[in-house]
Design a protein around this motif. Structure first.
Motif, mmCIF file in Angstrom:
data_model
loop_
_atom_site.group_PDB
_atom_site.id
_atom_site.type_symbol
_atom_site.label_atom_id
_atom_site.label_comp_id
_atom_site.label_asym_id
_atom_site.label_seq_id
_atom_site.Cartn_x
_atom_site.Cartn_y
_atom_site.Cartn_z
ATOM 1 N N SER A 46 83.708 -33.024 39.855
ATOM 2 C CA SER A 46 82.493 -32.477 39.409
ATOM 3 C C SER A 46 81.879 -31.456 40.201
ATOM 4 N N HIS A 201 76.751 -36.888 26.524
ATOM 5 C CA HIS A 201 77.736 -36.105 27.366
ATOM 6 C C HIS A 201 77.076 -34.553 27.650
ATOM 7 N N ALA A 205 75.452 -32.860 30.860
ATOM 8 C CA ALA A 205 75.993 -31.452 31.379
ATOM 9 C C ALA A 205 74.972 -30.345 31.537
ATOM 10 N N ASP A 220 77.057 -27.112 24.905
ATOM 11 C CA ASP A 220 76.249 -28.405 25.166
ATOM 12 C C ASP A 220 74.915 -28.088 24.368
#
Length: 246
Positions: A46, A201, A205, A220
């Motif tokens: 990440s 998700h 993000a 996103d």
């Protein structure tokens, strides 16, 4: 609609149990999960240390608690108590009701986000640039609108007795599969592909991109906006359908 928003906010602020689980509980979970990890303990690929990674996760989780769980349960109970039936006697249209419920839930999600971010900065020594803190809070807050609309829809799908188990299944499934509790890179490949299309998700993000110094990815934002429109449209349709039954 503004009067309904103010009423909803005042009612929620008087509910001590709601305030604990939506405001204090996420910060406590953050401290427990982050534990004694230092800022250099990177999570997967990440690019973020464990405290920074979990700070976004728990801020998002807290907002999710406030807008999804709180909204759905209140609406289901209001339907059974006759409060929604009385609202239909006013000039408030279906879309106004959905927007009022969504807006009031979003107002209530802001304290949970701020408390987790302040805890991350003061207790876990998370360091970000000055612009990143308001951007992070704003992105997580804006993203919570999607789940506020989902909470309205669930409140109209389930009865007062069934709403809690239905909401809990959605709540934990979205949190776990969307990567709020752990990186989705630890999932099997087929589950990673599924997770990429979940709203949680995309929600997580947003904040993680800002922590890395980037702008949230357009994919996103579009995905969350599409889910919001779908949930809001579904909630408005369920409201009108419930009106016809009454």
């Amino acid at each position: 609609m503004g009067a309904l928003v103010r009423l909803e906010v005042r009612r929620a602020l008087r509910n001590k149990k709601f305030l604990f689980f939506s405001v204090i509980y996420p910060a406590l979970l953050f401290l427990i999960v982050a534990g004694g990890a230092d800022t250099t303990s990177e999570v997967g690929d990440s690019g973020l240390g464990l405290p920074a990674f979990m700070m976004v996760s728990m801020a998002s989780f807290g907002a999710l608690t406030a807008v999804l769980v709180g909204n759905s349960e209140r609406i289901a109970k209001e339907r059974e108590s006759g409060w929604v039936r009385r609202l239909r006697l006013t000039s408030l249209p279906g879309r106004g009701y959905v927007l009022a419920k969504t807006a009031s839930a979003a107002v209530l999600s802001l304290p949970s986000i701020v408390v987790v971010l302040v805890t991350g900065a003061l207790v876990k020594d998370v360091r970000l640039d000055a612009w990143q803190w308001p951007a992070l809070a704003g992105a997580i807050w804006a993203g919570s609108l999607c789940f506020a609309a989902l909470g309205v829809a669930v409140g109209y799908c389930a009865t007062g007795d069934a709403v809690r188990p239905v909401t809990m299944i959605l709540y934990f499934a979205l949190s776990l599969l969307g990567g709020l509790w752990m990186p989705t890179t630890t999932f099997p490949h087929w589950l990673q592909d599924l997770a990429e299309w979940l709203p949680t998700h995309a929600y997580a993000a947003l904040g993680r991109a800002i922590e890395l110094g980037d702008a949230p990815h357009a994919r996103d934002i579009v995905l969350l906006a599409a889910y919001f429109l779908a949930f809001a449209a579904g909630a408005a349709w369920l409201y009108r359908k419930d009106t016809l039954k009454a």
